[in-house]
Motif scaffolding. Structure first.
Motif, short mmCIF file in Angstrom:
data_model
loop_
_atom_site.label_atom_id
_atom_site.label_comp_id
_atom_site.label_asym_id
_atom_site.label_seq_id
_atom_site.Cartn_x
_atom_site.Cartn_y
_atom_site.Cartn_z
N PHE A 157 -0.33 -11.87 -6.61
CA PHE A 157 0.93 -12.33 -6.03
C PHE A 157 1.17 -13.76 -6.51
O PHE A 157 0.38 -14.65 -6.21
CB PHE A 157 0.89 -12.27 -4.50
CG PHE A 157 1.16 -10.90 -3.96
CD1 PHE A 157 2.33 -10.63 -3.27
CD2 PHE A 157 0.27 -9.85 -4.18
CE1 PHE A 157 2.59 -9.36 -2.78
CE2 PHE A 157 0.52 -8.58 -3.71
CZ PHE A 157 1.69 -8.33 -3.01
N THR A 215 -0.82 -5.63 -10.28
CA THR A 215 -0.20 -5.51 -8.97
C THR A 215 -1.01 -6.17 -7.87
O THR A 215 -0.57 -6.23 -6.72
CB THR A 215 0.03 -4.02 -8.62
OG1 THR A 215 -1.23 -3.35 -8.75
CG2 THR A 215 1.03 -3.40 -9.55
N ASN A 216 -2.21 -6.64 -8.21
CA ASN A 216 -3.02 -7.33 -7.20
C ASN A 216 -2.69 -8.81 -7.13
O ASN A 216 -3.16 -9.51 -6.25
CB ASN A 216 -4.51 -7.17 -7.52
CG ASN A 216 -5.06 -5.92 -6.90
OD1 ASN A 216 -4.69 -5.56 -5.79
ND2 ASN A 216 -5.92 -5.24 -7.61
N VAL A 265 5.55 -10.36 -7.84
CA VAL A 265 4.53 -9.52 -8.49
C VAL A 265 5.05 -9.20 -9.88
O VAL A 265 6.18 -8.73 -10.05
CB VAL A 265 4.28 -8.23 -7.70
CG1 VAL A 265 3.28 -7.34 -8.45
CG2 VAL A 265 3.75 -8.54 -6.31
N PHE A 294 2.55 -0.30 -3.17
CA PHE A 294 3.84 0.17 -3.69
C PHE A 294 4.00 -0.22 -5.15
O PHE A 294 4.41 0.59 -5.99
CB PHE A 294 4.99 -0.41 -2.85
CG PHE A 294 6.31 0.24 -3.19
CD1 PHE A 294 6.69 1.41 -2.56
CD2 PHE A 294 7.12 -0.29 -4.16
CE1 PHE A 294 7.88 2.05 -2.89
CE2 PHE A 294 8.32 0.33 -4.50
CZ PHE A 294 8.70 1.49 -3.86
N ALA A 295 3.66 -1.47 -5.46
CA ALA A 295 3.78 -1.92 -6.85
C ALA A 295 2.86 -1.10 -7.76
O ALA A 295 3.23 -0.71 -8.86
CB ALA A 295 3.43 -3.41 -6.93
N GLU A 296 1.68 -0.83 -7.26
CA GLU A 296 0.70 -0.08 -8.06
C GLU A 296 1.16 1.35 -8.33
O GLU A 296 1.01 1.87 -9.43
CB GLU A 296 -0.63 -0.08 -7.29
CG GLU A 296 -1.79 0.55 -8.02
CD GLU A 296 -3.03 0.58 -7.11
OE1 GLU A 296 -3.83 1.50 -7.28
OE2 GLU A 296 -3.18 -0.30 -6.24
N VAL A 302 11.90 -7.90 1.21
CA VAL A 302 11.35 -7.50 -0.09
C VAL A 302 12.48 -7.02 -0.99
O VAL A 302 13.47 -6.46 -0.52
CB VAL A 302 10.28 -6.40 0.09
CG1 VAL A 302 10.88 -5.12 0.62
CG2 VAL A 302 9.53 -6.13 -1.20
N LEU A 306 12.91 -4.97 -4.77
CA LEU A 306 12.21 -4.24 -5.83
C LEU A 306 13.02 -4.28 -7.11
O LEU A 306 14.21 -3.95 -7.10
CB LEU A 306 12.03 -2.78 -5.44
CG LEU A 306 11.23 -2.46 -4.20
CD1 LEU A 306 11.34 -0.98 -3.90
CD2 LEU A 306 9.79 -2.86 -4.40
N LEU A 347 2.75 -3.76 0.00
CA LEU A 347 3.47 -4.23 -1.18
C LEU A 347 2.64 -4.02 -2.45
O LEU A 347 3.15 -3.61 -3.49
CB LEU A 347 3.81 -5.72 -1.04
CG LEU A 347 4.82 -6.06 0.06
CD1 LEU A 347 4.99 -7.57 0.17
CD2 LEU A 347 6.15 -5.40 -0.21
N ARG A 348 1.34 -4.28 -2.33
CA ARG A 348 0.47 -4.09 -3.49
C ARG A 348 0.40 -2.62 -3.86
O ARG A 348 0.50 -2.24 -5.02
CB ARG A 348 -0.93 -4.63 -3.17
CG ARG A 348 -1.91 -4.53 -4.31
CD ARG A 348 -3.26 -5.12 -3.95
NE ARG A 348 -3.83 -4.56 -2.73
CZ ARG A 348 -4.36 -3.33 -2.64
NH1 ARG A 348 -4.37 -2.54 -3.69
NH2 ARG A 348 -4.87 -2.91 -1.51
N LYS A 403 4.26 2.52 -8.09
CA LYS A 403 5.69 2.64 -8.35
C LYS A 403 6.03 3.56 -9.54
O LYS A 403 6.95 4.38 -9.43
CB LYS A 403 6.29 1.26 -8.56
CG LYS A 403 7.80 1.28 -8.52
CD LYS A 403 8.34 -0.12 -8.69
CE LYS A 403 9.78 -0.03 -9.14
NZ LYS A 403 10.23 -1.24 -9.79
N ILE A 440 8.31 -7.09 -10.85
CA ILE A 440 8.56 -5.78 -10.27
C ILE A 440 8.82 -5.87 -8.77
O ILE A 440 9.32 -4.93 -8.18
CB ILE A 440 7.41 -4.78 -10.54
CG1 ILE A 440 6.06 -5.35 -10.11
CG2 ILE A 440 7.37 -4.42 -12.00
CD1 ILE A 440 4.90 -4.39 -10.33
N LEU A 441 8.52 -7.01 -8.20
CA LEU A 441 8.71 -7.12 -6.75
C LEU A 441 8.81 -8.59 -6.35
O LEU A 441 8.07 -9.42 -6.86
CB LEU A 441 7.50 -6.45 -6.09
CG LEU A 441 7.48 -6.28 -4.58
CD1 LEU A 441 6.67 -5.03 -4.25
CD2 LEU A 441 6.86 -7.47 -3.90
#
Lengths: 178, 268
Positions: free
Chosen positions: B212, B209-210, B203, A11-13, B264, B266, A8-9, A15, B241-242
């Motif tokens: 949560f 993005t690190n 997120v 993917f977010a990074e 999940v 997005l 998940l991390r 994206k 974003i998530l």
């Protein structure tokens, strides 16, 4: 082994890059969003294949590429698509430009601030939704479509020039404008 | 006789991209563009950059910036099956009406009233305690937020093949303007609160993005059909974003362990 949390991390990074890659494969922003969402789920389901975090981007791009081809085959009557071989070629070239893509996005964010408020407003309206066309904007703003088209062209040109200049400063020899 | 000047390649790309975007492009157009790009590696490189710039612009402006609704874009109702993976963002024309002092006042009143409803009598956040039931008013509040337009995100959850979410689906409705949202779920496996609880994570692009962000823990009873929960977070969510749901130990954890992430969603 990459955990779901790591996925998940990652993917977010990645994206923004993946979305840009999807866009280059589908040629349409709305299609790109669908492709990305579907591919994300497949990646997640096959997470066991990914052994090292560092491989994530290339691994994810391979899903996008494969799914783009599948969607194209399923929708073979779609009038707006390149040939399979050419999509493959574009995909391979795009993957090789991952670093450039990241730098372009960063530069673009700075360049947007250099636009006039009117230009920023128009860009915001045009790009707020994937399906918005100049004809839609023309109706909404009650301005001639041809005029809006020219303004958007000039804005894109200004952004390209600005991005190119910023990238050259960072040492990229091949940028968006040269 | 004067030969007409060849069209500027960048102009050709501009025109083609607009036609692609508007759906006016034909098979001949695509074939012509492909031939053009195949023959000119420099133009092909520019094309890739152009496509990336277009994608970045959609990504930058599409996620959280308020924009007036265009006349031809009517709100699409949520449909859990037909909508599938589609991400539905709503920016109705009424958004224009929010641009004024009166609208700001209305927003402030709405946020205040929503905040009141989301806090338990003892002052604790409802999102951090198991829901006792699914009051109809929560469903109505969700519908109200969904219909309010503005920056409201409506995102479908997708399952990752995890056993507890084999038959699950659901969605998130979230407004960064109102700092308010709802989680709706169907078919998630029931949990034993003494052993594990579900935990919602968000997120946010602004926080990196690190990071949560904890969206609270909740339980799913076996007999539960549809579950709707208000989302209350202590952090300010600027650009989600998530959204993800994980299975964690009772009471939740500070960071997701990542052992089980059944669902999940997005954001665009």
């Amino acid at each position: 082994m990459v955990s779901e949390h790591q996925f998940l991390r990652l993917f977010a990074e990645h994206k923004p890059h993946l979305r840009a890659f999807a866009h280059s494969l589908t040629l349409q922003a709305g299609e790109a969003d669908d492709l990305l969402q579907d591919s994300c789920v497949q990646m997640w389901q096959k997470l066991g294949q990914l052994k090292v975090e560092g491989d994530f981007r290339a691994w994810a791009c391979s899903f996008l590429r494969f799914n783009a081809m599948n969607r194209r085959r399923k929708n073979s009557r779609s009038p707006v698509s390149f040939s399979s071989e050419f999509v493959d070629q574009l995909a391979a070239e795009n993957e090789a430009e991952a670093d450039l893509a990241d730098a372009e996005r960063t530069a673009l964010q700075g360049c947007l601030e250099e636009l006039t408020p009117m230009q920023q407003g128009l860009v915001r309206q045009y790009y707020a939704k994937a399906e918005v066309t100049i004809a839609d904007l023309s109706k909404e703003l009650q301005r001639p479509a041809a005029g809006l088209y020219k303004i958007l062209q000039r804005v894109r040109e200004a952004l390209r020039t600005c991005i190119g200049a910023r990238l050259r400063k960072e040492g990229f020899s091949h940028s968006i404008t040269n | 006789m004067k030969t007409p000047e060849p069209a500027d390649p960048e102009s050709v790309l501009d025109e083609m991209l607009e036609r692609l975007q508007s759906g006016d492009a034909t098979a001949d157009d695509a074939a012509e563009l492909e031939a053009l790009l195949k023959a000119d590696s420099d133009l092909r490189r520019r094309f890739r950059s152009r496509m990336r710039m277009e994608a970045h612009l959609f990504s930058i402006f599409g996620a959280d910036q308020p924009a007036p609704m265009l006349a031809s874009r009517e709100t699409t109702p949520a449909n859990s099956s037909a909508a599938g993976s589609r991400i539905i963002r709503m920016r109705p024309r009424e958004m224009i009406a929010w641009l004024g002092a009166a609208a700001c006042l209305a927003l402030a009143v709405f946020m205040w009233s929503t905040r009141e409803r989301n806090v338990a009598p003892d002052g604790t956040s409802l999102a951090h305690r198991p829901p006792a039931a699914v009051p109809l008013t929560v469903a109505q509040e969700r519908e109200q937020l969904l219909a309010s337009g503005g920056d409201v995100l409506h995102i479908q959850f997708k399952g990752g093949g995890n056993a507890v979410a084999a038959r699950a689906d659901g969605d998130i409705v979230w407004s960064s303007e109102k700092q308010s949202g709802y989680l709706r779920l169907h078919g998630l496996a029931g949990n034993d609160p003494s052993r594990s609880q579900y935990q919602l994570w968000i997120v946010d692009a602004g926080m990196g993005t690190n990071v949560f962000i904890n969206g609270g823990v909740f339980d799913v009873k076996k007999e539960t059909g549809e579950l709707i929960l208000p989302i209350v977070v202590e952090n300010f969510i600027r650009e989600p974003i998530l959204f993800a749901i994980s299975v964690e130990r009772p009471g939740g954890v500070v960071n997701p362990t990542g052992d089980h992430v059944p669902l999940v969603a997005l954001a665009p």
